[in-house]
Motif scaffolding. Structure first.
Motif, PDB file in Angstrom:
ATOM      1  N   PHE A  12       9.189  -1.907  12.076  1.00 53.75           N
ATOM      2  CA  PHE A  12       8.371  -0.440  11.968  1.00 53.75           C
ATOM      3  C   PHE A  12       8.646   0.270  11.012  1.00 53.75           C
ATOM      4  O   PHE A  12       7.887   1.047  10.245  1.00 53.75           O
ATOM      5  CB  PHE A  12       8.488  -0.080  13.579  1.00 53.75           C
ATOM      6  CG  PHE A  12       7.774   1.337  13.681  1.00 53.75           C
ATOM      7  CD1 PHE A  12       6.473   1.401  14.017  1.00 53.75           C
ATOM      8  CD2 PHE A  12       8.516   2.448  13.686  1.00 53.75           C
ATOM      9  CE1 PHE A  12       5.913   2.661  14.115  1.00 53.75           C
ATOM     10  CE2 PHE A  12       7.875   3.767  13.786  1.00 53.75           C
ATOM     11  CZ  PHE A  12       6.374   3.568  14.098  1.00 53.75           C
ATOM     12  N   LEU A  13      10.034   0.519  10.738  1.00 52.47           N
ATOM     13  CA  LEU A  13      10.580   1.560   9.821  1.00 52.47           C
ATOM     14  C   LEU A  13      10.191   0.909   8.359  1.00 52.47           C
ATOM     15  O   LEU A  13       9.456   1.909   7.539  1.00 52.47           O
ATOM     16  CB  LEU A  13      12.061   1.591   9.745  1.00 52.47           C
ATOM     17  CG  LEU A  13      12.777   2.420  11.207  1.00 52.47           C
ATOM     18  CD1 LEU A  13      14.121   1.993  10.999  1.00 52.47           C
ATOM     19  CD2 LEU A  13      12.131   3.853  11.373  1.00 52.47           C
ATOM     20  N   ALA A  14      10.332  -0.268   8.156  1.00 55.18           N
ATOM     21  CA  ALA A  14       9.689  -0.823   6.897  1.00 55.18           C
ATOM     22  C   ALA A  14       8.244  -0.632   6.852  1.00 55.18           C
ATOM     23  O   ALA A  14       7.579  -0.249   5.581  1.00 55.18           O
ATOM     24  CB  ALA A  14      10.042  -2.234   6.617  1.00 55.18           C
ATOM     25  N   GLY A  15       7.405  -0.516   7.803  1.00 57.39           N
ATOM     26  CA  GLY A  15       6.117  -0.605   7.789  1.00 57.39           C
ATOM     27  C   GLY A  15       5.468   1.023   7.360  1.00 57.39           C
ATOM     28  O   GLY A  15       4.869   1.692   6.543  1.00 57.39           O
ATOM     29  N   CYS A  16       6.478   1.908   8.026  1.00 56.21           N
ATOM     30  CA  CYS A  16       6.489   3.346   7.628  1.00 56.21           C
ATOM     31  C   CYS A  16       6.831   3.634   6.218  1.00 56.21           C
ATOM     32  O   CYS A  16       5.741   4.713   5.652  1.00 56.21           O
ATOM     33  CB  CYS A  16       7.479   4.316   8.551  1.00 56.21           C
ATOM     34  SG  CYS A  16       7.200   4.315  10.354  1.00 56.21           S
ATOM     35  N   LEU A  17       7.641   3.222   5.580  1.00 55.43           N
ATOM     36  CA  LEU A  17       7.851   3.233   4.245  1.00 55.43           C
ATOM     37  C   LEU A  17       6.812   2.674   3.307  1.00 55.43           C
ATOM     38  O   LEU A  17       6.283   3.309   2.204  1.00 55.43           O
ATOM     39  CB  LEU A  17       9.230   2.578   3.854  1.00 55.43           C
ATOM     40  CG  LEU A  17       9.647   2.624   2.418  1.00 55.43           C
ATOM     41  CD1 LEU A  17       9.918   4.092   1.797  1.00 55.43           C
ATOM     42  CD2 LEU A  17      11.057   1.676   2.217  1.00 55.43           C
ATOM     43  N   SER A  18       6.357   1.499   3.491  1.00 56.55           N
ATOM     44  CA  SER A  18       5.293   0.867   2.911  1.00 56.55           C
ATOM     45  C   SER A  18       4.018   1.513   2.935  1.00 56.55           C
ATOM     46  O   SER A  18       2.832   1.610   2.085  1.00 56.55           O
ATOM     47  CB  SER A  18       5.249  -0.432   2.954  1.00 56.55           C
ATOM     48  OG  SER A  18       4.845  -0.716   4.351  1.00 56.55           O
ATOM     49  N   GLY A  19       3.820   2.101   4.119  1.00 61.14           N
ATOM     50  CA  GLY A  19       2.584   3.084   4.163  1.00 61.14           C
ATOM     51  C   GLY A  19       2.355   4.176   3.633  1.00 61.14           C
ATOM     52  O   GLY A  19       1.685   4.759   3.084  1.00 61.14           O
ATOM     53  N   VAL A  20       3.613   4.554   2.943  1.00 60.46           N
ATOM     54  CA  VAL A  20       3.520   5.959   2.355  1.00 60.46           C
ATOM     55  C   VAL A  20       3.776   5.713   0.780  1.00 60.46           C
ATOM     56  O   VAL A  20       3.090   6.113   0.052  1.00 60.46           O
ATOM     57  CB  VAL A  20       5.082   6.711   2.540  1.00 60.46           C
ATOM     58  CG1 VAL A  20       5.257   7.985   1.776  1.00 60.46           C
ATOM     59  CG2 VAL A  20       4.964   7.282   3.985  1.00 60.46           C
ATOM     60  N   ILE A  21       4.507   4.770   0.270  1.00 56.36           N
ATOM     61  CA  ILE A  21       4.727   4.460  -1.135  1.00 56.36           C
ATOM     62  C   ILE A  21       4.217   3.158  -1.567  1.00 56.36           C
ATOM     63  O   ILE A  21       4.284   2.632  -2.689  1.00 56.36           O
ATOM     64  CB  ILE A  21       6.335   4.516  -1.354  1.00 56.36           C
ATOM     65  CG1 ILE A  21       7.020   3.341  -0.901  1.00 56.36           C
ATOM     66  CG2 ILE A  21       6.803   5.827  -1.268  1.00 56.36           C
ATOM     67  CD1 ILE A  21       8.582   3.097  -1.115  1.00 56.36           C
ATOM     68  N   GLY A  22       3.396   2.268  -0.581  1.00 59.55           N
ATOM     69  CA  GLY A  22       2.585   1.229  -0.877  1.00 59.55           C
ATOM     70  C   GLY A  22       3.306  -0.084  -1.341  1.00 59.55           C
ATOM     71  O   GLY A  22       2.707  -1.088  -1.291  1.00 59.55           O
ATOM     72  N   THR A  23       4.458  -0.004  -0.979  1.00 64.88           N
ATOM     73  CA  THR A  23       5.708  -1.288  -1.239  1.00 64.88           C
ATOM     74  C   THR A  23       6.962  -1.132  -0.490  1.00 64.88           C
ATOM     75  O   THR A  23       7.228   0.100  -0.111  1.00 64.88           O
ATOM     76  CB  THR A  23       5.691  -1.590  -2.683  1.00 64.88           C
ATOM     77  OG1 THR A  23       6.407  -2.984  -2.652  1.00 64.88           O
ATOM     78  CG2 THR A  23       6.588  -0.796  -3.245  1.00 64.88           C
ATOM     79  N   GLY A  24       7.805  -1.999  -0.307  1.00 64.11           N
ATOM     80  CA  GLY A  24       9.063  -1.694   0.023  1.00 64.11           C
ATOM     81  C   GLY A  24       9.384  -2.361   1.369  1.00 64.11           C
ATOM     82  O   GLY A  24      10.588  -2.695   1.741  1.00 64.11           O
TER      83      GLY A  24
END
Length: 242
Positions: A12-24
């Motif tokens: 979920f946290l990784a999805g939050c990150l990738s949702g903001v910066i497009g990857t990760g």
């Protein structure tokens, strides 16, 4: 069961990150998944989960997709990803884990060099990027930081960047998943694991849509470099001593 709860929380946290910066997302999840499954099994799981995460970004920003860039990137990227995935399947687990970690670490100076050159590209440049990154994605999976400069150089920003990069990645990831399945590397239990983790990634992606416009480019670069180095170092150590 507890391990899946923990992985889904991290997803979920990784999805939050990738949702903001497009990857990760894969950079965060792979260091968790590799010890659970081993590299050869973790990468098909992450491929399913990553496919779902990209689908979430497409749904969130579908009105801003640049289909010209998608086609230019995906057409050569699809066969290249299949070739890379086939190469991965035949690598011993310890070797693939170590190579994965080393490659991720090398993404930091490589991404900085590409960004420093300040190159502007068109459809032909996107096609070259699709072929190169597609093969590396099939082989190493975590190439998001490498594809970012290509889409930015095409002139895409914010929602257009997030949706177009995600749509292009979907085509590449579908080819990779099908290759894993045909090679017998994607079993039913791994498929279920990927779907569960993918749902958590999708939830994080939708949760952070409202924050996309608030992040500066400098913050994005620093965050990605830190995550990339930490992920690559951990995977290298797991491959060498795990």
């Amino acid at each position: 069961m507890l391990s899946y709860v923990l992985v889904c929380a991290i997803a979920f946290l990784a999805g939050c990150l990738s949702g903001v910066i497009g990857t990760g997302a894969s950079l965060i999840l792979l260091p968790v998944l590799v010890p659970m499954f081993d590299p050869a099994r973790a990468i098909p799981v992450m491929a399913i989960a990553g496919l779902m995460a990209n689908a979430a970004r497409v749904m969130a920003w579908h009105r801003e997709i640049d289909w010209r860039a998608v086609l230019a990137y995906a057409l050569p990227g699809v066969p290249a990803a299949s070739l890379g995935a086939l190469s991965l399947v035949h690598l011993p687990a310890a070797i693939s884990g170590t190579l994965l970690g080393i490659f991720i670490i090398l993404l930091v100076p490589l991404r900085r060099y590409i960004t420093h050159c300040n190159i502007t590209i068109g459809p032909a440049g996107m096609a070259v990027a699709g072929a190169v990154v597609g093969f590396l994605t099939g082989l190493f999976l975590s190439t998001g930081p490498l594809s970012v400069p290509a889409f930015l150089a095409f002139g895409l920003v914010k929602g257009a960047f997030l949706s177009t990069e995600a749509a292009s990645s979907i085509f590449v990831q579908v080819a990779k998943v099908l290759t894993f399945y045909q090679a017998g590397a994607l079993t039913s239990d791994l498929l279920i694991s990927g779907l569960i983790i993918g749902c958590a990634l999708m939830a994080g992606t939708f949760f952070t849509k409202r924050y996309v416009i608030k992040m500066s480019e400098r913050s994005f670069r620093l965050m990605m470099d830190a995550i990339t180095l930490a992920s690559g170092l951990w995977l290298t150590l797991v491959g060498l001593f795990g």
